[in-house]
Design a protein around this motif. Structure first.
Motif, PDB file in Angstrom:
ATOM      1  N   GLU A 187     -40.303  21.830  79.496  1.00 13.01           N
ATOM      2  CA  GLU A 187     -39.388  21.286  80.477  1.00 13.01           C
ATOM      3  C   GLU A 187     -39.744  19.857  80.866  1.00 13.01           C
ATOM      4  O   GLU A 187     -39.083  19.237  81.678  1.00 13.01           O
ATOM      5  N   SER A 188     -40.854  19.338  80.304  1.00 16.01           N
ATOM      6  CA  SER A 188     -41.263  17.966  80.595  1.00 16.01           C
ATOM      7  C   SER A 188     -40.336  16.990  79.889  1.00 16.01           C
ATOM      8  O   SER A 188     -39.831  17.272  78.803  1.00 16.01           O
ATOM      9  N   PRO A 189     -40.118  15.792  80.461  1.00 12.50           N
ATOM     10  CA  PRO A 189     -39.259  14.803  79.805  1.00 12.50           C
ATOM     11  C   PRO A 189     -39.865  14.277  78.514  1.00 12.50           C
ATOM     12  O   PRO A 189     -39.174  13.743  77.683  1.00 12.50           O
ATOM     13  N   ASP A 190     -41.168  14.405  78.324  1.00 11.50           N
ATOM     14  CA  ASP A 190     -41.780  13.918  77.092  1.00 11.50           C
ATOM     15  C   ASP A 190     -42.876  14.879  76.656  1.00 11.50           C
ATOM     16  O   ASP A 190     -44.054  14.644  76.870  1.00 11.50           O
ATOM     17  N   SER A 191     -42.483  15.987  76.036  1.00 14.26           N
ATOM     18  CA  SER A 191     -43.452  17.000  75.630  1.00 14.26           C
ATOM     19  C   SER A 191     -44.369  16.490  74.525  1.00 14.26           C
ATOM     20  O   SER A 191     -45.524  16.919  74.420  1.00 14.26           O
ATOM     21  N   THR A 192     -43.882  15.578  73.674  1.00 17.57           N
ATOM     22  CA  THR A 192     -44.717  15.021  72.615  1.00 17.57           C
ATOM     23  C   THR A 192     -45.897  14.276  73.198  1.00 17.57           C
ATOM     24  O   THR A 192     -47.044  14.443  72.763  1.00 17.57           O
ATOM     25  N   GLU A 193     -45.654  13.457  74.195  1.00 17.47           N
ATOM     26  CA  GLU A 193     -46.719  12.688  74.832  1.00 17.47           C
ATOM     27  C   GLU A 193     -47.757  13.613  75.459  1.00 17.47           C
ATOM     28  O   GLU A 193     -48.962  13.383  75.362  1.00 17.47           O
ATOM     29  N   ILE A 194     -47.296  14.673  76.081  1.00 22.45           N
ATOM     30  CA  ILE A 194     -48.211  15.625  76.713  1.00 22.45           C
ATOM     31  C   ILE A 194     -49.042  16.343  75.659  1.00 22.45           C
ATOM     32  O   ILE A 194     -50.252  16.541  75.814  1.00 22.45           O
ATOM     33  N   ALA A 195     -48.413  16.740  74.550  1.00 21.03           N
ATOM     34  CA  ALA A 195     -49.133  17.436  73.481  1.00 21.03           C
ATOM     35  C   ALA A 195     -50.203  16.538  72.874  1.00 21.03           C
ATOM     36  O   ALA A 195     -51.317  16.995  72.584  1.00 21.03           O
ATOM     37  N   ILE A 196     -49.889  15.261  72.674  1.00 21.07           N
ATOM     38  CA  ILE A 196     -50.866  14.315  72.132  1.00 21.07           C
ATOM     39  C   ILE A 196     -52.031  14.151  73.099  1.00 21.07           C
ATOM     40  O   ILE A 196     -53.199  14.065  72.695  1.00 21.07           O
ATOM     41  N   LYS A 197     -51.740  14.113  74.389  1.00 21.99           N
ATOM     42  CA  LYS A 197     -52.798  14.021  75.392  1.00 21.99           C
ATOM     43  C   LYS A 197     -53.702  15.241  75.342  1.00 21.99           C
ATOM     44  O   LYS A 197     -54.924  15.144  75.480  1.00 21.99           O
ATOM     45  N   GLU A 198     -53.120  16.421  75.106  1.00 18.54           N
ATOM     46  CA  GLU A 198     -53.895  17.648  74.985  1.00 18.54           C
ATOM     47  C   GLU A 198     -54.862  17.546  73.802  1.00 18.54           C
ATOM     48  O   GLU A 198     -56.020  17.978  73.882  1.00 18.54           O
ATOM     49  N   ILE A 199     -54.388  17.004  72.698  1.00 18.76           N
ATOM     50  CA  ILE A 199     -55.237  16.850  71.519  1.00 18.76           C
ATOM     51  C   ILE A 199     -56.405  15.922  71.835  1.00 18.76           C
ATOM     52  O   ILE A 199     -57.563  16.225  71.521  1.00 18.76           O
ATOM     53  N   GLU A 200     -56.115  14.792  72.449  1.00 17.00           N
ATOM     54  CA  GLU A 200     -57.162  13.818  72.772  1.00 17.00           C
ATOM     55  C   GLU A 200     -58.220  14.429  73.694  1.00 17.00           C
ATOM     56  O   GLU A 200     -59.426  14.225  73.506  1.00 17.00           O
ATOM     57  N   GLN A 201     -57.793  15.198  74.663  1.00 13.87           N
ATOM     58  CA  GLN A 201     -58.727  15.807  75.610  1.00 13.87           C
ATOM     59  C   GLN A 201     -59.577  16.904  74.969  1.00 13.87           C
ATOM     60  O   GLN A 201     -60.627  17.265  75.501  1.00 13.87           O
ATOM     61  N   SER A 202     -59.136  17.428  73.834  1.00 16.71           N
ATOM     62  CA  SER A 202     -59.893  18.481  73.152  1.00 16.71           C
ATOM     63  C   SER A 202     -61.061  17.919  72.342  1.00 16.71           C
ATOM     64  O   SER A 202     -61.950  18.677  71.928  1.00 16.71           O
ATOM     65  N   LEU A 203     -61.084  16.613  72.102  1.00 15.91           N
ATOM     66  CA  LEU A 203     -62.124  15.998  71.288  1.00 15.91           C
ATOM     67  C   LEU A 203     -63.390  15.790  72.113  1.00 15.91           C
ATOM     68  O   LEU A 203     -63.333  15.355  73.258  1.00 15.91           O
ATOM     69  N   LYS A 204     -64.540  16.088  71.528  1.00 17.24           N
ATOM     70  CA  LYS A 204     -65.823  16.005  72.217  1.00 17.24           C
ATOM     71  C   LYS A 204     -66.576  14.753  71.753  1.00 17.24           C
ATOM     72  O   LYS A 204     -67.372  14.785  70.812  1.00 17.24           O
ATOM     73  N   TYR A 205     -66.309  13.649  72.410  1.00 17.62           N
ATOM     74  CA  TYR A 205     -66.935  12.383  72.045  1.00 17.62           C
ATOM     75  C   TYR A 205     -68.388  12.320  72.524  1.00 17.62           C
ATOM     76  O   TYR A 205     -68.738  12.898  73.548  1.00 17.62           O
ATOM     77  N   GLN A 206     -69.196  11.576  71.772  1.00 17.10           N
ATOM     78  CA  GLN A 206     -70.598  11.379  72.131  1.00 17.10           C
ATOM     79  C   GLN A 206     -70.905   9.885  72.218  1.00 17.10           C
ATOM     80  O   GLN A 206     -70.280   9.068  71.531  1.00 17.10           O
ATOM     81  N   THR A 207     -71.868   9.541  73.043  1.00 20.40           N
ATOM     82  CA  THR A 207     -72.357   8.172  73.148  1.00 20.40           C
ATOM     83  C   THR A 207     -73.886   8.196  73.132  1.00 20.40           C
ATOM     84  O   THR A 207     -74.499   9.260  73.065  1.00 20.40           O
ATOM     85  N   GLY A 208     -74.495   7.014  73.185  1.00 15.16           N
ATOM     86  CA  GLY A 208     -75.958   6.943  73.207  1.00 15.16           C
ATOM     87  C   GLY A 208     -76.558   6.940  71.813  1.00 15.16           C
ATOM     88  O   GLY A 208     -75.943   6.484  70.851  1.00 15.16           O
ATOM     89  N   THR A 209     -77.763   7.467  71.700  1.00 13.64           N
ATOM     90  CA  THR A 209     -78.496   7.478  70.433  1.00 13.64           C
ATOM     91  C   THR A 209     -78.288   8.809  69.714  1.00 13.64           C
ATOM     92  O   THR A 209     -78.489   9.872  70.292  1.00 13.64           O
ATOM     93  N   ILE A 210     -77.876   8.725  68.451  1.00 14.56           N
ATOM     94  CA  ILE A 210     -77.586   9.923  67.663  1.00 14.56           C
ATOM     95  C   ILE A 210     -78.430   9.889  66.389  1.00 14.56           C
ATOM     96  O   ILE A 210     -78.385   8.919  65.625  1.00 14.56           O
ATOM     97  N   LYS A 211     -79.202  10.940  66.189  1.00 12.35           N
ATOM     98  CA  LYS A 211     -80.017  11.037  64.990  1.00 12.35           C
ATOM     99  C   LYS A 211     -79.160  11.447  63.806  1.00 12.35           C
ATOM    100  O   LYS A 211     -78.443  12.456  63.864  1.00 12.35           O
ATOM    101  N   LEU A 212     -79.195  10.678  62.751  1.00 13.60           N
ATOM    102  CA  LEU A 212     -78.453  10.988  61.533  1.00 13.60           C
ATOM    103  C   LEU A 212     -79.394  11.719  60.576  1.00 13.60           C
ATOM    104  O   LEU A 212     -80.283  11.111  59.979  1.00 13.60           O
ATOM    105  N   LYS A 213     -79.208  13.031  60.442  1.00 12.29           N
ATOM    106  CA  LYS A 213     -80.085  13.825  59.597  1.00 12.29           C
ATOM    107  C   LYS A 213     -79.966  13.390  58.146  1.00 12.29           C
ATOM    108  O   LYS A 213     -80.946  13.349  57.404  1.00 12.29           O
ATOM    109  N   GLU A 214     -78.734  13.092  57.736  1.00  9.93           N
ATOM    110  CA  GLU A 214     -78.514  12.628  56.372  1.00  9.93           C
ATOM    111  C   GLU A 214     -79.002  11.185  56.254  1.00  9.93           C
ATOM    112  O   GLU A 214     -78.514  10.290  56.945  1.00  9.93           O
TER     113      GLU A 214
END
Length: 308
Positions: free
Chosen positions: A20-47
């Motif tokens: 019922e939202s005026p822009d369901s596509t925009e809301i769905a894309i926002k849901e996808i973005e919020q599902s991503l688990k971003y990291q910052t700082g120092t990350i050890k690369l095992k490979e």
């Protein structure tokens, strides 16, 4: 449930919830973005025995979530060699001007750079074009469109001080109005190389160029595994610097997996399609309700007529 079906389910759920939202596509894309688990700082690369210090203005996605973005959202064939991706913090993965750096490692051994100053890049470009044409049969057979190497987006060069190889290709994917940029960086180490590729549209080339130095400063081989740590008896790679640019190293994976497409319209199209589907379902539901009410009214009228 595989990742693609999970993506479809997530998008469908998001669209249905927000129908019922005026822009369901925009809301769905926002849901996808919020599902991503971003990291910052120092990350050890095992490979590769390396370390990534996430540069300012970027955040990192691990192997699994990078695959989700590249394959499920941007429409690329799966590439299990990618160990993570860096994205600008101010742009979502499905925004109009989104782009990112992929990070991979190949334990090919120590790459001899003696030929770095003798490479004929025009000849290499012609060779690359022929190789890509040959790979198109494999792409078409797997259900993907053909590709064309338009030319160098940035002429290859080798930084002898940092032991880093740079080049960029402009790629045209069949059916796309905008060309894709694949900016390639190869950081040489004692036992192999880190492969860093920027996947973007050609419009993002200035932005990619602006961030290359910062990115290179953020990925380092650990002490003992740097290029200068080589000692006699270490494994020597079958490929020289010229071979890396030529792409012959891709024989085991093919350009099919190595050339990545910037194609976020898959998710947007899916969301839009589900939005249309939901409207059709909702519209049908309303028609059924109206039909039932009409039939009930008719039955009531007939009942009243019988009574009279």
């Amino acid at each position: 449930m595989n990742k693609y079906l999970l993506t479809i389910f997530t998008l469908l759920l998001a669209v249905c919830v927000s129908a019922e939202s005026p822009d369901s596509t925009e809301i769905a894309i926002k849901e996808i973005e919020q599902s991503l688990k971003y990291q910052t700082g120092t990350i050890k690369l095992k490979e590769g025995h390396g370390t990534l210090i996430v540069p300012k203005g970027f955040h990192f996605l691990d192997k699994e979530q990078s695959s989700y973005v590249l394959s499920d959202l941007w429409g690329n064939p799966e590439d299990n060699s990618i160990i993570g991706m860096l994205f600008p913090t101010n742009i979502g993965v499905l925004d109009d001007h989104s782009w990112g750096f992929t990070i991979s490692y190949d334990p090919m051994g120590y790459v001899n750079d003696n030929d770095a100053n003798t490479i004929n890049y025009d000849d290499l470009l012609a060779s690359n074009k022929k190789d890509i044409l040959a790979e198109n049969q494999e792409r078409l057979g797997a259900g993907y469109g053909s590709i064309e190497l338009v030319g160098w987006a940035s002429t290859p060069y080798y930084d002898n001080n940092q032991k880093v190889l740079h080049w960029a290709k402009e790629i045209k994917f069949d059916g796309d109005s905008a060309n894709t940029l694949n900016y390639n960086l190869r950081i040489l180490g004692r036992e192999g190389i880190y492969l860093i590729n920027a996947v973007a549209s050609m419009d993002e080339l200035p932005e990619v160029n602006k961030n290359v130095d910062q990115l290179l400063a953020s990925v380092k081989f650990d002490e003992g595994y740097r290029y200068e740590d080589y000692t006699d008896g270490d494994q020597i790679a079958s490929w020289t610097v010229g071979g890396l640019v030529a792409g012959k190293i891709l024989a085991k994976t093919g350009f099919f997996a190595a050339i990545l497409k910037f194609w976020k319209v898959i998710a947007i199209g899916v969301v839009g399609g589900f939005s249309f589907l939901w409207k059709k379902i909702s519209g049908r539901k309303e028609d059924v309700i109206l039909e039932n009410e009409t039939e009930k009214l008719t039955d009531d009228n007939e009942e009243e007529s019988t009574k009279l």
